[in-house]
Design a protein around this motif. Structure first.
Motif, PDB file in Angstrom:
ATOM      1  N   LYS A 273       0.805  -1.214   0.000  1.00  0.00           N
ATOM      2  CA  LYS A 273       0.000   0.000   0.000  1.00  0.00           C
ATOM      3  C   LYS A 273       0.843   1.271   0.000  1.00  0.00           C
ATOM      4  O   LYS A 273       0.413   2.312  -0.485  1.00  0.00           O
ATOM      5  CB  LYS A 273      -0.944   0.001   1.212  1.00  0.00           C
ATOM      6  CG  LYS A 273      -2.025  -1.074   1.137  1.00  0.00           C
ATOM      7  CD  LYS A 273      -2.966  -0.992   2.317  1.00  0.00           C
ATOM      8  CE  LYS A 273      -4.070  -2.043   2.217  1.00  0.00           C
ATOM      9  NZ  LYS A 273      -4.998  -1.989   3.367  1.00  0.00           N
ATOM     10  N   ASP A 274       2.045   1.205   0.584  1.00  0.00           N
ATOM     11  CA  ASP A 274       2.886   2.400   0.658  1.00  0.00           C
ATOM     12  C   ASP A 274       3.909   2.470  -0.468  1.00  0.00           C
ATOM     13  O   ASP A 274       4.807   3.314  -0.450  1.00  0.00           O
ATOM     14  CB  ASP A 274       3.605   2.450   2.007  1.00  0.00           C
ATOM     15  CG  ASP A 274       4.488   1.223   2.243  1.00  0.00           C
ATOM     16  OD1 ASP A 274       4.375   0.248   1.457  1.00  0.00           O
ATOM     17  OD2 ASP A 274       5.275   1.240   3.203  1.00  0.00           O
ATOM     18  N   ALA A 275       3.776   1.603  -1.472  1.00  0.00           N
ATOM     19  CA  ALA A 275       4.731   1.603  -2.583  1.00  0.00           C
ATOM     20  C   ALA A 275       4.518   2.823  -3.466  1.00  0.00           C
ATOM     21  O   ALA A 275       3.386   3.246  -3.688  1.00  0.00           O
ATOM     22  CB  ALA A 275       4.575   0.334  -3.410  1.00  0.00           C
ATOM     23  N   PRO A 276       5.600   3.420  -3.972  1.00  0.00           N
ATOM     24  CA  PRO A 276       5.454   4.547  -4.900  1.00  0.00           C
ATOM     25  C   PRO A 276       4.606   4.144  -6.111  1.00  0.00           C
ATOM     26  O   PRO A 276       4.768   3.046  -6.645  1.00  0.00           O
ATOM     27  CB  PRO A 276       6.901   4.850  -5.307  1.00  0.00           C
ATOM     28  CG  PRO A 276       7.725   4.334  -4.172  1.00  0.00           C
ATOM     29  CD  PRO A 276       7.016   3.109  -3.692  1.00  0.00           C
ATOM     30  N   GLN A 277       3.727   5.032  -6.529  1.00  0.00           N
ATOM     31  CA  GLN A 277       2.791   4.715  -7.610  1.00  0.00           C
ATOM     32  C   GLN A 277       3.194   5.404  -8.908  1.00  0.00           C
ATOM     33  O   GLN A 277       3.324   6.632  -8.943  1.00  0.00           O
ATOM     34  CB  GLN A 277       1.378   5.154  -7.224  1.00  0.00           C
ATOM     35  CG  GLN A 277       0.791   4.418  -6.043  1.00  0.00           C
ATOM     36  CD  GLN A 277       0.476   2.968  -6.366  1.00  0.00           C
ATOM     37  OE1 GLN A 277       0.248   2.622  -7.514  1.00  0.00           O
ATOM     38  NE2 GLN A 277       0.478   2.121  -5.360  1.00  0.00           N
ATOM     39  N   PRO A 278       3.378   4.655  -9.987  1.00  0.00           N
ATOM     40  CA  PRO A 278       3.596   5.293 -11.280  1.00  0.00           C
ATOM     41  C   PRO A 278       2.257   5.708 -11.882  1.00  0.00           C
ATOM     42  O   PRO A 278       1.212   5.208 -11.481  1.00  0.00           O
ATOM     43  CB  PRO A 278       4.229   4.166 -12.104  1.00  0.00           C
ATOM     44  CG  PRO A 278       3.596   2.925 -11.545  1.00  0.00           C
ATOM     45  CD  PRO A 278       3.418   3.187 -10.069  1.00  0.00           C
ATOM     46  N   ASP A 279       2.284   6.623 -12.832  1.00  0.00           N
ATOM     47  CA  ASP A 279       1.009   6.991 -13.447  1.00  0.00           C
ATOM     48  C   ASP A 279       0.654   6.067 -14.594  1.00  0.00           C
ATOM     49  O   ASP A 279      -0.468   6.121 -15.099  1.00  0.00           O
ATOM     50  CB  ASP A 279       1.012   8.455 -13.900  1.00  0.00           C
ATOM     51  CG  ASP A 279       2.075   8.753 -14.946  1.00  0.00           C
ATOM     52  OD1 ASP A 279       2.802   7.820 -15.351  1.00  0.00           O
ATOM     53  OD2 ASP A 279       2.180   9.924 -15.366  1.00  0.00           O
ATOM     54  N   ASP A 280       1.576   5.212 -15.027  1.00  0.00           N
ATOM     55  CA  ASP A 280       1.259   4.193 -16.018  1.00  0.00           C
ATOM     56  C   ASP A 280       2.369   3.148 -16.027  1.00  0.00           C
ATOM     57  O   ASP A 280       3.422   3.335 -15.420  1.00  0.00           O
ATOM     58  CB  ASP A 280       1.076   4.792 -17.422  1.00  0.00           C
ATOM     59  CG  ASP A 280       2.290   5.590 -17.882  1.00  0.00           C
ATOM     60  OD1 ASP A 280       3.425   5.242 -17.493  1.00  0.00           O
ATOM     61  OD2 ASP A 280       2.111   6.564 -18.631  1.00  0.00           O
ATOM     62  N   ALA A 281       2.090   2.019 -16.677  1.00  0.00           N
ATOM     63  CA  ALA A 281       3.073   0.947 -16.794  1.00  0.00           C
ATOM     64  C   ALA A 281       2.651   0.028 -17.930  1.00  0.00           C
ATOM     65  O   ALA A 281       1.465  -0.101 -18.225  1.00  0.00           O
ATOM     66  CB  ALA A 281       3.191   0.158 -15.490  1.00  0.00           C
ATOM     67  N   ASP A 282       3.611  -0.604 -18.569  1.00  0.00           N
ATOM     68  CA  ASP A 282       3.327  -1.511 -19.682  1.00  0.00           C
ATOM     69  C   ASP A 282       3.119  -2.954 -19.225  1.00  0.00           C
ATOM     70  O   ASP A 282       2.277  -3.660 -19.764  1.00  0.00           O
ATOM     71  CB  ASP A 282       4.478  -1.484 -20.690  1.00  0.00           C
ATOM     72  CG  ASP A 282       4.590  -0.147 -21.391  1.00  0.00           C
ATOM     73  OD1 ASP A 282       3.583   0.302 -21.955  1.00  0.00           O
ATOM     74  OD2 ASP A 282       5.681   0.451 -21.365  1.00  0.00           O
ATOM     75  N   LEU A 283       3.906  -3.389 -18.259  1.00  0.00           N
ATOM     76  CA  LEU A 283       3.830  -4.772 -17.776  1.00  0.00           C
ATOM     77  C   LEU A 283       3.981  -4.823 -16.264  1.00  0.00           C
ATOM     78  O   LEU A 283       4.626  -3.956 -15.663  1.00  0.00           O
ATOM     79  CB  LEU A 283       4.945  -5.631 -18.395  1.00  0.00           C
ATOM     80  CG  LEU A 283       4.762  -6.187 -19.807  1.00  0.00           C
ATOM     81  CD1 LEU A 283       6.002  -6.979 -20.206  1.00  0.00           C
ATOM     82  CD2 LEU A 283       3.531  -7.068 -19.892  1.00  0.00           C
ATOM     83  N   ALA A 284       3.402  -5.850 -15.670  1.00  0.00           N
ATOM     84  CA  ALA A 284       3.618  -6.152 -14.254  1.00  0.00           C
ATOM     85  C   ALA A 284       4.267  -7.527 -14.167  1.00  0.00           C
ATOM     86  O   ALA A 284       4.006  -8.409 -14.985  1.00  0.00           O
ATOM     87  CB  ALA A 284       2.299  -6.143 -13.497  1.00  0.00           C
ATOM     88  N   ALA A 285       5.129  -7.706 -13.166  1.00  0.00           N
ATOM     89  CA  ALA A 285       5.827  -8.977 -12.980  1.00  0.00           C
ATOM     90  C   ALA A 285       6.092  -9.181 -11.495  1.00  0.00           C
ATOM     91  O   ALA A 285       6.033  -8.225 -10.710  1.00  0.00           O
ATOM     92  CB  ALA A 285       7.139  -8.991 -13.765  1.00  0.00           C
TER      93      ALA A 285
END
Length: 421
Positions: A273-285
């Motif tokens: 929950k406290d992880a920095p949030q990007p405004d977009d991403a192409d893939l998750a792993a």
């Protein structure tokens, strides 16, 4: 997730185009400046819990001035990591293990003696000295060999790939856009087919943009962390450590055109929950509570963040370009994203990337050898089985023919008027 991420469909593929030579770049840690090094060093002394509930030391991202180098872990995991099952590596390895591909890790360095990498590490400059250990940990996730008597199967995703170590930080893990840009250029000049640079910055610049374009011109697929591993400390150009630091924002070089950006998820499918949030991403792993080797000894460390997810995507790119060496960087980008598992942020599917041929692509017949059916003849069972199958087929044919003739005769009798026979 604390907030849904948006899958971007920007002009990344158009920016890559069709390019010469071969190289894949992965970038992913958090920005570590002098003001952040103290907090990072505290992390080095901490311990975390793996997905299997085993306490392991946490691999640090940086060290403070005067701190001792990261020591060997005293704990050896004997349970196969959750990441191997999620990525179906046993299935993927039937098609590729990354042979013939070099992965350049632009990070804190990579120790040549890192467990599972012996004999497969080449260092540029001083990159063979990894005091922090983060680069060695990432390299192990990418290309560590399984076995060696150190517990369960901890092989990296591309266990036959080679590693090129490139320093993208100072010896303590502190970095900036200039160091990252120089590391990208060094990796591109070396023509490494896969390069992992786990660094994510809160700002870019002309030098970094130029370096990414330079890599693209050399057919390098740049894979970058969509966010740092932890919220950057305030000062020296980093984001504020306040609540504002977890609001969705852009990070570099992930925000550059043509870069494949990656975010992490954990064993439960979510991010901290406290992880920095990007405004977009192409893939998750997979990237949270991952387990791997450190720069010294045979024990294991744990870590969480997009830098480790980027290592898995970079390793998957190595598998793909090893299996299909004719692919350009743009095609490898498309292969990984088009075969991903559907989600808010599509999830890496290494097996699908190796076995599926998306519309518009072809795979040379020579790269897909047929799998002949082999009968065991050690005790004659194979020959007897073949004979039994032949006899069974013949008997079925006879029965079908007899039934057909009987049916025809019956229809003829019903069709003949009474008294004419």
């Amino acid at each position: 997730m604390s907030a849904p991420l948006v899958h971007r469909h920007h002009g990344a593929l158009r920016a890559l185009g069709t390019l010469p030579t071969v190289c894949v770049l992965a970038l992913a840690l958090g920005p570590v400046t002098a003001s952040a090094a103290k907090a990072a060093d505290a992390t080095a002394a901490a311990s975390g819990t793996s997905a299997q509930g085993i306490r392991l030391p946490v691999i640090p991202g940086a060290l403070r001035s005067g701190a001792a180098c990261t020591k060997a872990s005293p704990t050896v995991m004997k349970v196969t990591p959750w990441t191997h099952n999620v990525l179906d590596l046993s299935g993927a390895w039937e098609f590729s293990r990354g042979a013939g591909v070099t992965v350049a890790v632009v990070d804190t360095g990579v120790a040549p003696g890192t467990h599972g990498l012996a004999g497969r590490v080449t260092a540029a400059g001083a990159a063979a000295d990894d005091c922090v250990g983060h680069g060695s940990f990432v390299a192990g996730l990418i290309a560590g060999a399984a076995g060696g008597g150190s517990g369960a199967d901890f092989g990296g995703i591309a266990p036959q790939a080679r590693i090129l170590a490139v320093r993208g930080t100072d010896p303590l893990g502190r970095t900036d856009a200039g160091r990252v840009a120089a590391g990208i250029r060094t990796a591109a000049d070396a023509r490494a087919q896969v390069i992992a640079v786990p660094l994510a910055l809160v700002s870019g610049g002309a030098a970094l943009t130029s370096a990414v374009r330079y890599a693209a011109a050399h057919d390098c697929l740049v894979v970058a962390a969509a966010a740092p591993d932890s919220a950057p400390a305030a000062g020296a150009g980093t984001a504020s450590a306040s609540a504002d630091s977890v609001r969705p924002r852009r990070y570099w070089p992930a925000a550059e055109r043509g870069v494949l950006s990656v975010v992490d998820f954990g064993p439960d499918g979510t991010r901290p929950k406290d992880a920095p949030q990007p405004d977009d991403a192409d893939l998750a792993a997979p990237g949270d509570k991952v387990v791997g080797a450190g720069p010294r000894g045979t024990g294991h460390f744990t870590g969480s963040g997009a830098s480790f997810a980027t290592a898995y995507v970079a390793g998957a790119a190595a598998l793909v370009r090893s299996r299909d060496p004719q692919l350009t960087a743009a095609q490898a980008f498309r292969r990984l994203t088009s075969t991903a598992y559907p989600a808010d942020v599509p999830r890496l599917d290494a097996y699908a990337a190796l076995t599926a041929v998306p519309h518009g692509e072809t795979r040379p017949a020579a790269t897909v050898p047929p799998r002949p059916v082999v009968w065991s003849a050690a005790d004659g069972r194979g020959a007897r089985l073949i004979a039994a199958v032949v006899v069974a087929v013949a008997m079925v044919s006879v029965l079908v023919a007899a039934a057909t003739r009987g049916a025809v005769r019956g229809r003829r009798r019903r069709a003949v008027p009474s008294g004419t026979e």
